[in-house]
Design an enzyme around this catalytic site. Sequence first.
Site, short mmCIF file in Angstrom:
data_model
loop_
_atom_site.label_atom_id
_atom_site.label_comp_id
_atom_site.label_asym_id
_atom_site.label_seq_id
_atom_site.Cartn_x
_atom_site.Cartn_y
_atom_site.Cartn_z
N TYR A 89 0.85 -1.19 0.00
CA TYR A 89 0.00 0.00 0.00
C TYR A 89 0.89 1.24 0.00
CZ TYR A 89 -4.43 2.41 0.80
OH TYR A 89 -5.56 3.18 0.65
N ARG A 224 -20.87 -10.62 -8.60
CA ARG A 224 -20.49 -11.95 -9.06
C ARG A 224 -21.67 -12.90 -8.91
NH1 ARG A 224 -14.64 -12.68 -5.98
NH2 ARG A 224 -13.49 -11.04 -7.11
N GLY A 298 -8.81 -2.44 -6.63
CA GLY A 298 -8.46 -3.44 -7.63
C GLY A 298 -8.54 -4.83 -7.06
N LEU A 323 -9.29 7.83 -1.16
CA LEU A 323 -9.88 8.60 -0.06
C LEU A 323 -8.83 9.15 0.89
CD1 LEU A 323 -12.49 9.52 1.44
CD2 LEU A 323 -12.31 7.40 2.76
N LYS A 388 -18.29 -7.17 6.52
CA LYS A 388 -17.04 -6.56 7.01
C LYS A 388 -16.66 -7.19 8.35
CE LYS A 388 -16.28 -2.23 6.32
NZ LYS A 388 -15.01 -2.29 5.56
#
Length: 394
Positions: A89, A224, A298, A323, A388
Amino acid sequence: MMSSRLVYYATLRICTRYVRGSVSRSAIGTRRDFSAEAKAIVFETNGKPLDVLKLHTFPLPDVTDDTILVKFLASPINPADINQVEGVYPTKPPFLTEVISSTTPLAIGGNEGAVEILEVGKSVTQFKPGDRAIMRHTLFGTWRTHAIANVSDLTKVPFPSSDITAVQAATASVNPTTAYRMLTDFVEMKDGDWFIQTAANSGVGRAAIQLGRLWGLRSINVVRDREDIDDLKRDLQSLGATKVVTEDEIKDKGFRNTIKEWIGDREIKLGLNCTGGESTTNIARQLGTGGHLVTYGGMARKPVTVPVSLFIFKDIHLHGYWLTRWSDSHPDEKEQIVNEILGLLKAGELKDVPVDEVVWTADMSDQERLDAFKHGVEKYINGSRGRKQVLAHK
């Protein structure tokens, strides 16, 4: 006289009872004369999260005149957090030694979280014990039990726990805010306009659907295919999705006629992409002349591939959105948006993303805490079906 160790543990017991609500705040005051311990999920080197994450315990320094003692209530496990552990990252968490009593530099994971204020220094006027707050900036390290913070690290939650849960507060500043900015920053969207998005059942996708509904926008939501696809379609439609389609449906050239029937004489002005690969190419093909495709993730780990003809004959525009960059340069504006989102959650106009809580309790051993956290990470890695993972302190 009591030994210093006995004084420490006696005071610690009082503080624990205070946190649980059995001792009034006035009995504690605004300063401590002991050093409390914190537990955190850390990593020494980058790598696969299940291999490198470990639990570290360290003493906290006393609160000074301008610092704040906080207890973490909830901390999500976000994709960016995992990418930081992996070392892929753009932003890197600080590796600490003395601050966390470690001879080896360690980084504390996590960027998003909700805390309760336990104690404030005498110069702190913006917060008081009992207030709740969320992180104002990234890279604080939120996978932990307690921390010493500065005023500049925190944004006060303006609603009580009876209106906004800790998990709602902890998950409001990334996914919904990302959706909010992408729907407003790249093209003027008017009532009745259409947007299309990949991974519509993700946290950002669900927020975009609901904000779009509130703002009079219409959406085509790509997901999906799966065994329970009909249940997922109904779920997203209940949030306000205009249409929900699978990746197999959207790539069928004949399906474009169906989309034309849906949108009539309008064009799709905006596409939101967090996958890459074929799925992104397929939504790019649906954009109208002058349309904008915004990539903010991605997940497929494949490049964004767009036919040359879309640039030449349809004049489409490609953008990236991060963000973190926007938040760190617009902290006040972000606070306003987060408060607006919290208000929508309070009013029931916005539903929070489904979560699986990774629960830590006070009586858990260090190994139990680490095992529970790694189980949550493993569920995320294996695909948590739109749910989450959130570290919750009970």
